[in-house]
Structure formats: structure tokens, C-alpha cells
Scaffold this active site. Structure first.
Site, PDB file in Angstrom:
ATOM      1  N   GLY A  12      33.571  45.008  26.649  1.00 52.94           N
ATOM      2  CA  GLY A  12      34.667  45.021  27.617  1.00 52.94           C
ATOM      3  C   GLY A  12      35.986  45.334  26.946  1.00 52.94           C
ATOM      4  O   GLY A  12      37.026  44.756  27.266  1.00 52.94           O
ATOM      5  N   ALA A  13      35.931  46.271  25.972  1.00 57.76           N
ATOM      6  CA  ALA A  13      37.102  46.527  25.117  1.00 57.76           C
ATOM      7  C   ALA A  13      38.080  47.541  25.708  1.00 57.76           C
ATOM      8  O   ALA A  13      39.168  47.728  25.156  1.00 57.76           O
ATOM      9  CB  ALA A  13      36.633  47.021  23.744  1.00 57.76           C
ATOM     10  N   GLY A  16      42.493  45.127  29.217  1.00 54.88           N
ATOM     11  CA  GLY A  16      42.666  43.681  29.330  1.00 54.88           C
ATOM     12  C   GLY A  16      42.527  42.944  28.014  1.00 54.88           C
ATOM     13  O   GLY A  16      42.983  43.402  26.961  1.00 54.88           O
ATOM     14  N   ALA A  20      43.135  43.862  23.956  1.00 62.38           N
ATOM     15  CA  ALA A  20      44.056  43.068  23.143  1.00 62.38           C
ATOM     16  C   ALA A  20      43.365  42.550  21.887  1.00 62.38           C
ATOM     17  O   ALA A  20      43.926  42.576  20.788  1.00 62.38           O
ATOM     18  CB  ALA A  20      44.609  41.899  23.969  1.00 62.38           C
ATOM     19  N   ASP A  36      32.073  49.510  26.373  1.00 62.68           N
ATOM     20  CA  ASP A  36      32.544  49.295  27.743  1.00 62.68           C
ATOM     21  C   ASP A  36      31.787  50.220  28.693  1.00 62.68           C
ATOM     22  O   ASP A  36      31.390  51.323  28.323  1.00 62.68           O
ATOM     23  CB  ASP A  36      34.055  49.570  27.852  1.00 62.68           C
ATOM     24  N   ASN A 107      28.359  38.357  33.270  1.00 64.94           N
ATOM     25  CA  ASN A 107      29.085  37.287  32.577  1.00 64.94           C
ATOM     26  C   ASN A 107      28.198  36.383  31.733  1.00 64.94           C
ATOM     27  O   ASN A 107      28.601  35.914  30.674  1.00 64.94           O
ATOM     28  CB  ASN A 107      29.829  36.419  33.596  1.00 64.94           C
ATOM     29  N   SER A 138      36.323  30.664  29.819  1.00 66.12           N
ATOM     30  CA  SER A 138      37.452  30.549  30.748  1.00 66.12           C
ATOM     31  C   SER A 138      37.715  29.068  30.989  1.00 66.12           C
ATOM     32  O   SER A 138      36.865  28.226  30.709  1.00 66.12           O
ATOM     33  CB  SER A 138      37.087  31.210  32.077  1.00 66.12           C
ATOM     34  N   TYR A 151      31.387  32.564  39.625  1.00 66.18           N
ATOM     35  CA  TYR A 151      32.108  32.834  38.381  1.00 66.18           C
ATOM     36  C   TYR A 151      32.162  31.565  37.550  1.00 66.18           C
ATOM     37  O   TYR A 151      31.900  31.579  36.336  1.00 66.18           O
ATOM     38  CB  TYR A 151      33.516  33.334  38.694  1.00 66.18           C
ATOM     39  N   LYS A 155      30.629  30.842  33.703  1.00 68.76           N
ATOM     40  CA  LYS A 155      31.460  30.413  32.570  1.00 68.76           C
ATOM     41  C   LYS A 155      31.019  29.056  32.030  1.00 68.76           C
ATOM     42  O   LYS A 155      31.080  28.822  30.823  1.00 68.76           O
ATOM     43  CB  LYS A 155      32.932  30.424  32.959  1.00 68.76           C
TER      44      LYS A 155
HETATM   45  N1  LIG Z   1      42.287  37.621  32.952  1.00 64.18           N
HETATM   46  C1  LIG Z   1      42.218  36.297  32.994  1.00 64.18           C
HETATM   47  O1  LIG Z   1      43.077  35.568  33.526  1.00 64.18           O
HETATM   48  C2  LIG Z   1      41.044  35.606  32.339  1.00 64.18           C
HETATM   49  C3  LIG Z   1      41.087  34.226  32.160  1.00 64.18           C
HETATM   50  C4  LIG Z   1      40.017  33.589  31.526  1.00 64.18           C
HETATM   51  C5  LIG Z   1      38.922  34.310  31.104  1.00 64.18           C
HETATM   52  N2  LIG Z   1      38.897  35.660  31.320  1.00 64.18           N
HETATM   53  C6  LIG Z   1      37.717  36.382  30.850  1.00 64.18           C
HETATM   54  O2  LIG Z   1      38.140  37.346  29.884  1.00 64.18           O
HETATM   55  C7  LIG Z   1      37.237  38.454  29.893  1.00 64.18           C
HETATM   56  C8  LIG Z   1      38.014  39.733  30.062  1.00 64.18           C
HETATM   57  O3  LIG Z   1      38.739  39.637  31.284  1.00 64.18           O
HETATM   58  P1  LIG Z   1      39.951  40.636  31.605  1.00 64.18           P
HETATM   59  O4  LIG Z   1      40.938  39.871  32.392  1.00 64.18           O
HETATM   60  O5  LIG Z   1      40.386  41.308  30.363  1.00 64.18           O
HETATM   61  O6  LIG Z   1      39.211  41.646  32.594  1.00 64.18           O
HETATM   62  P2  LIG Z   1      39.397  43.223  32.775  1.00 64.18           P
HETATM   63  O7  LIG Z   1      38.765  43.524  34.087  1.00 64.18           O
HETATM   64  O8  LIG Z   1      40.805  43.592  32.477  1.00 64.18           O
HETATM   65  O9  LIG Z   1      38.486  43.842  31.588  1.00 64.18           O
HETATM   66  C9  LIG Z   1      37.117  43.635  31.597  1.00 64.18           C
HETATM   67  C10 LIG Z   1      36.470  44.821  30.891  1.00 64.18           C
HETATM   68  O10 LIG Z   1      35.066  44.601  30.879  1.00 64.18           O
HETATM   69  C11 LIG Z   1      34.425  45.794  31.249  1.00 64.18           C
HETATM   70  N3  LIG Z   1      33.107  45.515  31.830  1.00 64.18           N
HETATM   71  C12 LIG Z   1      32.839  44.998  33.051  1.00 64.18           C
HETATM   72  N4  LIG Z   1      31.521  44.950  33.261  1.00 64.18           N
HETATM   73  C13 LIG Z   1      30.924  45.449  32.140  1.00 64.18           C
HETATM   74  C14 LIG Z   1      29.581  45.677  31.752  1.00 64.18           C
HETATM   75  N5  LIG Z   1      28.562  45.412  32.567  1.00 64.18           N
HETATM   76  N6  LIG Z   1      29.340  46.217  30.527  1.00 64.18           N
HETATM   77  C15 LIG Z   1      30.377  46.516  29.697  1.00 64.18           C
HETATM   78  N7  LIG Z   1      31.673  46.328  30.002  1.00 64.18           N
HETATM   79  C16 LIG Z   1      31.935  45.805  31.224  1.00 64.18           C
HETATM   80  C17 LIG Z   1      35.360  46.458  32.249  1.00 64.18           C
HETATM   81  O11 LIG Z   1      35.084  47.848  32.360  1.00 64.18           O
HETATM   82  C18 LIG Z   1      36.707  46.160  31.629  1.00 64.18           C
HETATM   83  O12 LIG Z   1      37.102  47.158  30.724  1.00 64.18           O
HETATM   84  C19 LIG Z   1      36.255  38.177  31.034  1.00 64.18           C
HETATM   85  O13 LIG Z   1      35.062  37.607  30.494  1.00 64.18           O
HETATM   86  C20 LIG Z   1      36.987  37.151  31.897  1.00 64.18           C
HETATM   87  O14 LIG Z   1      36.071  36.344  32.606  1.00 64.18           O
HETATM   88  C21 LIG Z   1      39.923  36.332  31.915  1.00 64.18           C
HETATM   89  C1  LIG Z   2      37.031  38.598  35.057  1.00 64.18           C
HETATM   90  C2  LIG Z   2      37.922  39.656  35.539  1.00 64.18           C
HETATM   91  C3  LIG Z   2      39.370  39.398  35.225  1.00 64.18           C
HETATM   92  O1  LIG Z   2      40.099  40.561  35.414  1.00 64.18           O
HETATM   93  C4  LIG Z   2      40.025  38.378  36.089  1.00 64.18           C
HETATM   94  C5  LIG Z   2      40.118  37.129  35.693  1.00 64.18           C
HETATM   95  C6  LIG Z   2      40.890  36.191  36.510  1.00 64.18           C
HETATM   96  C7  LIG Z   2      40.787  34.870  36.321  1.00 64.18           C
HETATM   97  C8  LIG Z   2      39.833  34.427  35.325  1.00 64.18           C
HETATM   98  C9  LIG Z   2      39.479  32.974  35.244  1.00 64.18           C
HETATM   99  O2  LIG Z   2      38.654  32.893  34.115  1.00 64.18           O
HETATM  100  C10 LIG Z   2      40.611  32.018  35.079  1.00 64.18           C
HETATM  101  C11 LIG Z   2      40.899  31.111  36.033  1.00 64.18           C
HETATM  102  C12 LIG Z   2      41.852  30.078  35.745  1.00 64.18           C
HETATM  103  C13 LIG Z   2      42.353  29.258  36.723  1.00 64.18           C
HETATM  104  C14 LIG Z   2      43.162  28.166  36.342  1.00 64.18           C
HETATM  105  C15 LIG Z   2      43.774  27.302  37.170  1.00 64.18           C
HETATM  106  C16 LIG Z   2      43.959  27.474  38.674  1.00 64.18           C
HETATM  107  O3  LIG Z   2      44.169  28.843  38.973  1.00 64.18           O
HETATM  108  C17 LIG Z   2      42.778  26.927  39.458  1.00 64.18           C
HETATM  109  C18 LIG Z   2      42.837  27.338  40.918  1.00 64.18           C
HETATM  110  C19 LIG Z   2      41.805  26.566  41.713  1.00 64.18           C
HETATM  111  C20 LIG Z   2      40.795  27.530  42.325  1.00 64.18           C
HETATM  112  O4  LIG Z   2      41.094  28.733  42.366  1.00 64.18           O
HETATM  113  O5  LIG Z   2      39.724  27.073  42.707  1.00 64.18           O
END
Ligand SMILES: NC(=O)c1ccc[n+]([C@@H]2O[C@H](COP(=O)([O-])OP(=O)(O)OC[C@H]3O[C@@H](n4cnc5c(N)ncnc54)[C@H](O)[C@@H]3O)[C@@H](O)[C@H]2O)c1
Ligand SMILES: CC[C@@H](O)/C=C/C=C\C[C@@H](O)/C=C/C=C/C=C\[C@@H](O)CCCC(=O)O
Length: 210
Positions: A12-13, A16, A20, A36, A107, A138, A151, A155
Site C-alpha cells: 500500500g505504498a 497515504g 510516508a 500496490d 486488511n 489502528s 474494519y 484491525k
Molecule cells: N488514515 C488513517 O486515519 C488511518 C488510521 C489508522 C490506521 N490506518 C491504516 O493505515 C493503512 C494505510 O491507510 P491510508 O490512510 O494510508 O490509506 P490510503 O487509502 O491512503 O492508502 C492505502 C493504499 O493501499 C493500497 N491498497 C488497497 N488495497 C490493496 C491491495 N489489495 N493490495 C495492495 N495495495 C492495496 C491502495 O491502493 C492505497 O495506495 C491502512 O491499513 C489503514 O487501515 C489509517
Molecule cells: C483504510 C483507508 C484509509 O484511507 C482511511 C482510514 C480512516 C480511518 C482509519 C481508522 O483506522 C482510524 C480510526 C480512528 C478513530 C478514532 C477515534 C474516533 O474517530 C472514534 C469514532 C467512533 C466511531 O466512529 O465509531
């Protein structure tokens, strides 16, 4: 672990958090293999990274972590190109409650799949040089998000798998050693929760924390 010269695979490089992670690894002189499913985004990022860090520091491979065949081929190409794998960042993930089976497949199953396939190249038990696996979980892996139950389930699964593997790897390493004092490193880290299992002192064959 010092990062300079290390070989890192990031799933998933293309954007996002994965992008980074890639930048930080490159900034610390690691080489990065970007996996990716988004081919256009991956190629676009690769072009930008080539200009900034040099083309030899990265390799982009279009890979869907839900595919055993594509993942195995990508890891094999990584080892053939760079000679091994030191770091695995299992980062690819989606949040789509309307596609809950795909969410579980990417995931949770994706992280298990890439971990097991990469361990064949990384584990000292199979001729590897050891290394570090970082699984992106997460806050949703530590407490439930009512807005995204599937989701959340994935996680929680990532956290549980990571913790179990961390102990298992040290345990197996410990038991694979002849009895005596030797440092065994095994570090599985989760975004938000760090599960470090390292510096296991083996005396009676049972791993002991420091
Ligand atoms: N963004 C947040 O707030 C947040 C918070 C906590 C955890 N996370 C976790 O961080 C990780 C990255 O999230 P992000 O916000 O950077 O998301 P993003 O959507 O910006 O990036 C995800 C990347 O993964 C790739 N991807 C999706 N499915 C795939 C597959 N089957 N094979 C290969 N690549 C694939 C996408 O093409 C994309 O480039 C995820 O595991 C997400 O659950 C995100
Ligand atoms: C995975 C795709 C990526 O692009 C999007 C990620 C968005 C959120 C990721 C998740 O791991 C983090 C959630 C964190 C939430 C923290 C606190 C409050 O928002 C909780 C809200 C309560 C609820 O929504 O049930």
C-alpha cells in the site's frame, strides 16, 4: 535497527501512510520495494522518488495483497533484485463497510499472507537474515468503532496476529538455539501499539525478557 542499506517492502505504498513510510525509509538510506494494487499511483510516485532519491533506490511492483500468486511473485522479484528482505511494512488497507468481505481479505488476510510468504525469505530458520515486520493496525484495533464494525474486526485481528507472531517467533528462535546465552531479536510493531520482543536471554531454553 539501522536503516541504511536495508531492503524494505512496503505494501500500500503508492499513497497515504505507505508513501510516508517509504519517504522515511529512503531518507534513512534504505531501499524500498513499493507494492500496490493502484498501478498508476504507484508509477507516478516511483517517477517522483526517482528524481528525489535515484532510480536504484526503489522498485514499484503492481501487486494485490489478496493474491497469493501476485504477492509471491513480488517478493521473489524483490529478493532476486535486491538480495533479500530486511523490513516488511504491512500497510495496505481499506475502510469500506459496504464491501466487508473485501475489507477482511485486504486488511487481515492480506497481512497474514504477506507475512507468511515474506518469512520464507526473512526468517533465520529458513536461511534468511532476520529482520523487522511492522503491521499497520489502528486505534480501531484497540477499541471498537461503532461506525465500522468489520474494519474494527480486521484491525483487532491484526493486533492479535501480530502479538502472537511476535511471541511465536522469539519462542521458535529460542528453541532453535543451542542452549546458552544469545541475543534473539524479533520485533513486530503495530501502529498505535508496539509489541517489542527482543533481547531474549536463553538459558533453560525458555525465553526470558531482559
Ligand atoms: N488514515 C488513517 O486515519 C488511518 C488510521 C489508522 C490506521 N490506518 C491504516 O493505515 C493503512 C494505510 O491507510 P491510508 O490512510 O494510508 O490509506 P490510503 O487509502 O491512503 O492508502 C492505502 C493504499 O493501499 C493500497 N491498497 C488497497 N488495497 C490493496 C491491495 N489489495 N493490495 C495492495 N495495495 C492495496 C491502495 O491502493 C492505497 O495506495 C491502512 O491499513 C489503514 O487501515 C489509517
Ligand atoms: C483504510 C483507508 C484509509 O484511507 C482511511 C482510514 C480512516 C480511518 C482509519 C481508522 O483506522 C482510524 C480510526 C480512528 C478513530 C478514532 C477515534 C474516533 O474517530 C472514534 C469514532 C467512533 C466511531 O466512529 O465509531
Amino acid at each position: 535497527m539501522a536503516l541504511n542499506g536495508k531492503i524494505a517492502v512496503v505494501t500500500g505504498a503508492a499513497m497515504g501512510i505507505g508513501a510516508a513510510m517509504t519517504e522515511i525509509l529512503l531518507h534513512n538510506s534504505a531501499k524500498v520495494i513499493l507494492l500496490d494494487v493502484n498501478d498508476s499511483a504507484g508509477k507516478t510516485l516511483k517517477e517522483a522518488l526517482d528524481k528525489k532519491h535515484g532510480a536504484e533506490t526503489t522498485l514499484f511492483i503492481n501487486c494485490d495483497v489478496t493474491s497469493e500468486e501476485q504477492t509471491q511473485a513480488a517478493l521473489q522479484k524483490t529478493v532476486e533484485t535486491f538480495g533479500g528482505i530486511d523490513i516488511l511494512c504491512n500497510n495496505a488497507g481499506i475502510l469500506d463497510e459496504s464491501q466487508w468481505e473485501k475489507t477482511i481479505s485486504v486488511n487481515l488476510m492480506g497481512i497474514v499472507r504477506v507475512t507468511y510468504l515474506a518469512l520464507k525469505y526473512m526468517s533465520k530458520l529458513t536461511g534468511g537474515r532476520g529482520g523487522v515486520i511492522v503491521n499497520t493496525a489502528s486505534l480501531a484495533g484497540l477499541f471498537p468503532l461503532m461506525s465500522c464494525p468489520v474494519y474494527t474486526a480486521t484491525k483487532f485481528g491484526v493486533v492479535g496476529f501480530t502479538r502472537a507472531m511476535a511471541v511465536r517467533t522469539v519462542f521458535l528462535d529460542a528453541y532453535s538455539l543451542t542452549f546458552g546465552r544469545r541475543k534473539v531479536y524479533s520485533t513486530f510493531e503495530i501502529i498505535g501499539v508496539s509489541q517489542n520482543v527482543r533481547d531474549v536471554n536463553v538459558s533453560d531454553g525458555l525465553p526470558r525478557g531482559r
